[in-house]
Design an enzyme around this catalytic site. Structure first.
Site, PDB file in Angstrom:
ATOM      1  N   ALA A  76       0.881  -1.086  -0.078  1.00  0.00           N
ATOM      2  CA  ALA A  76       0.194   0.211   0.087  1.00  0.00           C
ATOM      3  C   ALA A  76       0.999   1.233  -0.088  1.00  0.00           C
ATOM      4  CB  ALA A  76      -0.931  -0.018   1.208  1.00  0.00           C
ATOM      5  N   GLU A 124       5.040  -5.198   6.792  1.00  0.00           N
ATOM      6  CA  GLU A 124       4.536  -4.270   7.621  1.00  0.00           C
ATOM      7  C   GLU A 124       5.028  -4.205   8.951  1.00  0.00           C
ATOM      8  OE1 GLU A 124       2.907  -6.472   5.950  1.00  0.00           O
ATOM      9  OE2 GLU A 124       1.250  -5.651   4.695  1.00  0.00           O
ATOM     10  N   GLU A 184      -0.652  -8.979  -0.531  1.00  0.00           N
ATOM     11  CA  GLU A 184      -2.326  -9.494  -0.116  1.00  0.00           C
ATOM     12  C   GLU A 184      -3.236  -9.459  -1.431  1.00  0.00           C
ATOM     13  OE1 GLU A 184      -1.779  -6.259   2.943  1.00  0.00           O
ATOM     14  OE2 GLU A 184      -2.783  -7.769   4.248  1.00  0.00           O
ATOM     15  N   GLY A 215       0.702  -5.036   0.920  1.00  0.00           N
ATOM     16  CA  GLY A 215      -0.563  -5.004  -0.002  1.00  0.00           C
ATOM     17  C   GLY A 215      -0.357  -5.588  -1.105  1.00  0.00           C
TER      18      GLY A 215
END
Ligand code: DAK
Length: 256
Positions: free
Chosen positions: A64, A130, A110, A107
């Site tokens: 992200a 993360e 993911e 992300g």
């Protein structure tokens, strides 16, 4: 025209390329908005049989967008339902294959796991780093990775933030196949082409039944699978597929 993704349609196959190369395809709100607008809406298209999601040689997606998230408060994240609509992409019934070259981190990893399965170039690197930023995975990493590779290895990935290469990812079940980096996308499209020749109702039922297996007991899942199986006997494609076998010819599926 979308800017953060590039879409190419090949008959029944859609290729999505994440297109923020300067930021290693970091996922921001715009990427999600464009995926919702231009891709999720195609789930009902009877002529779309398979989706390939890819990035570039350096990165599938490095996570992200840290710069977009950095200064937000918990209230802003929660009330803005930050990134929760990625689940609409995950829940699409059209089979989705992630073709990963380079980094698939946070992300990005993911997002690859939201696809129905992952193909990777031999230099691909997967990780949930993360923890190094003082946070945790937020769009399914702790859940999907644990289901795919098991608790011990998922814990190791999330708690240390280390990366794993393609070979390790193949051995632990995170990905399905490895190809030479330069040949990955071409092979992914070839696989999508094979899939796209089959019956769409059967393809979406496979996708749906396997998605459901995450949440059902074995007994419930077997019952669910059986009911889908029975329902296919009202389709043209079941009759055509079985007759073609008996008549020793190639079936012509029409998606009904
Ligand atoms: N976000 C923003 N920019 C990124 C980025 C990212 N995730 N990853 C890379 N970039 C940018 C870099 O800042 C750099 O930009 P400039 O400095 O040139 O402006 C450019 O991309 C090139 O990156 P590097 O210079 O760092 O390239 P290197 O080859 O040296 O290193 C790297 C590649 C992938 C090892 C490194 O860039 C890296 O470690 N990137 C960050 C990886 C990471 O930590 N990913 C996890 C991000 S956190 C949530 C849902 C989801 C999430 C959170 C909440 N909710 C539902 C609430 C997910 C969180 C994450 O994914």
């Amino acid at each position: 025209m979308p800017k953060t993704i590039r879409l190419t349609r090949y008959d029944k196959v859609l290729k999505i390329e994440l297109n923020r190369p300067e930021e290693l395809n970091a996922l921001n709100k715009e990427v999600l908005k464009e995926i919702l607008e231009h891709v999720v809406s195609l789930d009902a298209d009877p002529d779309l049989a398979c989706i390939i999601l890819t990035g570039n040689m350096k990165a599938f997606a490095a996570g992200a967008d840290i710069k977009e998230m950095c200064d937000k408060s918990s209230k802003e994240m929660r009330e803005g339902r930050y990134f929760s609509d990625w689940e609409l992409f995950a829940n699409m019934q059209t089979p989705k294959i992630a073709a990963v070259n380079g980094y698939a981190l946070g992300g990005g990893c993911e997002l690859a796991m939201m696809c129905d399965y992952i193909l990777a170039g031999e230099s691909a690197k997967f990780g949930q780093p993360e923890i190094k930023l003082g946070v945790i995975a937020g769009i399914g990493g702790t859940q999907r990775m644990t289901k795919l590779i098991g608790r011990a290895k998922s814990m190791d990935m999330h708690l240390t933030g280390r990366m794993m290469g393609a070979e390790e990812a193949l051995n632990c079940g995170l990905i399905a196949r490895i190809f030479p980096d330069e040949e990955l996308v071409e092979n992914a499209l070839g696989i999508a082409e094979i899939i796209s020749q089959y019956s769409k109702p059967a393809l979406t039922m496979i996708t749906n039944a396997i998605h459901k297996s995450d949440n059902l007991t074995l007994e419930q899942g077997l019952k669910y699978e059986r009911s889908l199986f029975y329902s296919l006997f009202d389709t043209h494609d079941q009759k055509e597929g079985m007759k073609a076998f008996i008549e020793k010819r190639k079936p012509t599926f029409n998606g009904t």
